[in-house]
Design an enzyme around this catalytic site. Sequence first.
Site, mmCIF file in Angstrom:
data_model
loop_
_atom_site.group_PDB
_atom_site.id
_atom_site.type_symbol
_atom_site.label_atom_id
_atom_site.label_comp_id
_atom_site.label_asym_id
_atom_site.label_seq_id
_atom_site.Cartn_x
_atom_site.Cartn_y
_atom_site.Cartn_z
ATOM 1 N N LYS A 1 -2.277 -1.825 -3.393
ATOM 2 C CA LYS A 1 -3.361 -1.018 -2.812
ATOM 3 C C LYS A 1 -2.975 0.459 -2.872
ATOM 4 O O LYS A 1 -2.410 1.008 -1.933
ATOM 5 C CB LYS A 1 -3.601 -1.457 -1.367
ATOM 6 C CG LYS A 1 -4.650 -0.630 -0.642
ATOM 7 C CD LYS A 1 -5.144 -1.343 0.590
ATOM 8 C CE LYS A 1 -6.023 -0.474 1.432
ATOM 9 N NZ LYS A 1 -6.668 -1.228 2.516
ATOM 10 N N GLU B 1 0.822 -1.214 0.000
ATOM 11 C CA GLU B 1 0.000 0.000 0.000
ATOM 12 C C GLU B 1 0.857 1.267 0.000
ATOM 13 O O GLU B 1 1.140 1.833 1.048
ATOM 14 C CB GLU B 1 -0.917 -0.010 1.234
ATOM 15 C CG GLU B 1 -1.877 1.167 1.275
ATOM 16 C CD GLU B 1 -2.741 1.192 2.540
ATOM 17 O OE1 GLU B 1 -2.632 0.277 3.378
ATOM 18 O OE2 GLU B 1 -3.494 2.157 2.692
HETATM 19 P P1 13P Z 1 -9.274 4.110 3.850
HETATM 20 O O1 13P Z 1 -10.052 3.445 2.775
HETATM 21 O O2 13P Z 1 -10.109 4.672 4.944
HETATM 22 O O3 13P Z 1 -8.265 5.079 3.295
HETATM 23 O O4 13P Z 1 -8.441 2.992 4.573
HETATM 24 C C1 13P Z 1 -7.798 2.038 3.815
HETATM 25 C C2 13P Z 1 -6.797 1.325 4.605
HETATM 26 O O5 13P Z 1 -5.778 0.987 4.107
HETATM 27 C C3 13P Z 1 -7.018 0.958 5.963
HETATM 28 O O6 13P Z 1 -5.967 0.070 6.236
#
Ligand code: 13P
Length: 329
Positions: free
Chosen positions: A216, A174
Amino acid sequence: MTSNCRTIAERLTAPGKGILAADESIGTMSSRLEQAGVEPTAENRRVYRELLATAPNLSDSVSGIIFCDETLGQTFSDGTPFPQAVLELGILPGIKVDTGAKPCRSARREDHRGTRRSARSAGEVRRHGGGFRQMARGVRDNREHTYPWAIRANANALGRYAAACQAGLVPIVEPEVLMDGRHNRGRCRDVTAEVHAAVRTELELLNVDLAGIVLKPNMVLEGQDYPDRPSTPEEIAEATVSVLRAWPEELAGVAFLSGGQSPERATANLEAMQKHETPWPLTFSFGRALVSPALTAWHGDPQCYADGQAALVSRVVANAAVARLRVAS
Ligand code: 13P
């Protein structure tokens, strides 16, 4: 082990399904509970996560749920540990391993997430029945320029984490350019592209199998304090997919974070993405855009338990429906 990762990654990004991020840290979850008028106790955090995980027919739209470390050690009210209970519901359990944003010492003004050790080893997560882990590294882009050092440090940490995970667990990778700030969409696109390039370099150097990871990313859009017209879903989809095109075909899939967008906006943007042909599925791994309506509807009132679940189901069904519109290239 790698083929196992590929199978799990494929399952996480299966057509018409996405991931539910219910992984707020104890501190974040506690303050969200307080804002909703709920006492921020471990028991209330547990009850809320059980409410989410047991929402009716969740597994029709959700392939995996990401929990935080605390939840991994908690049980459903019938005594079944969360990971096992969720598996029995047909959903893969995963765990968030980053431990929050910290300033980068060498670059002072950048955010650099999770410099502390992850809470649980891969072996321990597997013993708990977990199928995947998630680590986020954020870059804040509301200053004049982004520090190359912070981008490289974050990318390297993501690469090392992904390589270590692939001994049996799927890493959700991510890299996030935060929505904080006044920057425009073009600036977000440039920084997101730079961050992704750095992450790809590290993943390649460390021999990470892209078919066994889920990427992500943030969607490419203006900062939340941008003073001008907000981007349309079509503009966001175009900018986001143009950045993603640099990823090889073998990548298992892309599951977006919502980043602070309203639930409806995040869904509209995900829908617009599906009009672009891509070699990998584009789906959701939303946190706030799925769970905020549920928390508001429940607000700790046992009488509103079903309302909380219905609010979650309505968001996951809407997002799963648009994820199903995918045009494969
Ligand atoms: P959000 O969709 O609120 O940004 O959160 C995503 C996330 O990675 C939580 O771990």
